[in-house]
Design an enzyme around this catalytic site. Sequence first.
Site, PDB file in Angstrom:
ATOM      1  N   ASP A 136      -0.196   4.934   1.034  1.00  0.00           N
ATOM      2  CA  ASP A 136      -0.425   5.920   2.022  1.00  0.00           C
ATOM      3  C   ASP A 136      -0.136   5.287   3.333  1.00  0.00           C
ATOM      4  O   ASP A 136      -0.985   4.391   3.697  1.00  0.00           O
ATOM      5  CB  ASP A 136      -1.632   6.633   1.928  1.00  0.00           C
ATOM      6  N   ASP A 144       0.825  -1.133  -0.015  1.00  0.00           N
ATOM      7  CA  ASP A 144       0.025  -0.001   0.119  1.00  0.00           C
ATOM      8  C   ASP A 144       1.005   1.133  -0.101  1.00  0.00           C
ATOM      9  O   ASP A 144       2.050   1.204   0.472  1.00  0.00           O
ATOM     10  CB  ASP A 144      -1.070   0.029   1.237  1.00  0.00           C
TER      11      ASP A 144
END
Length: 242
Positions: free
Chosen positions: A20, A18
């Site tokens: 953020d 991922d």
Amino acid sequence: MTSAELPDLTTYDGVLFDLDGVLTPTADVHMHAWQTMFTELFSAWGITPAYTADDYFRHLDGKKRYDGVASLLRSRDVEVPWGDPSDDPSADTICGIGNRKNAVFERVLRSEGIAPYPGSLALVDKLQAAGTPIAVVSSSKNAREVLAVAGLLERFPVVMDGVVAEERHLPSKPAPDVFAEGARMLGVDPARSVAIEDAHSGVESAVAAGYALVVGVDRGAGADALRALGAHVVVDDLDAFV
């Protein structure tokens, strides 16, 4: 679990990150942008209860922007037209409200910049040195811009982001589709690969997509909550794997 007891991520077919809150601290920028926008909106519309940080983790974190807006408004029994992604940020539609938040996010990103977490960068270096394929799986339509500003874009040949998800009509995390598609784009089998997430919805997505190892990074979502949702290992920082 000590660093010596953690699995060696270079032994897996691929590692999908991922963005953020995992590679970069952009989650902080997103949180600030969401809080600013929703605090103003709730005040103007007389919506109660007031927006809190818990709303971010429950309704926004890890989801595509418009799905997050709809989820949060629904939690306050507020329904507005969906609108269109081309809606002006001033429009009182799901898309307009999402675009309003994105304008705040882009302004902060461009004025202040962003740098990757040192531990995450060290892990990327280790994986690349070992020849382990890596990719980004993000719900954000800003993923490529964030990666570019952080100096990471050239490191990731595969970026499964919100733009790709919209083009291919893939539902938001926690549905498994984006992590499944990320593995397909990278040319690896999820059953022999690693997913790294900091969001509740992201962990659920990776688990549902059948990843051999789901690593939770606790940047505020809570280690116990990440484990309860299926994370096999939870760390405070990815330098634990270096």
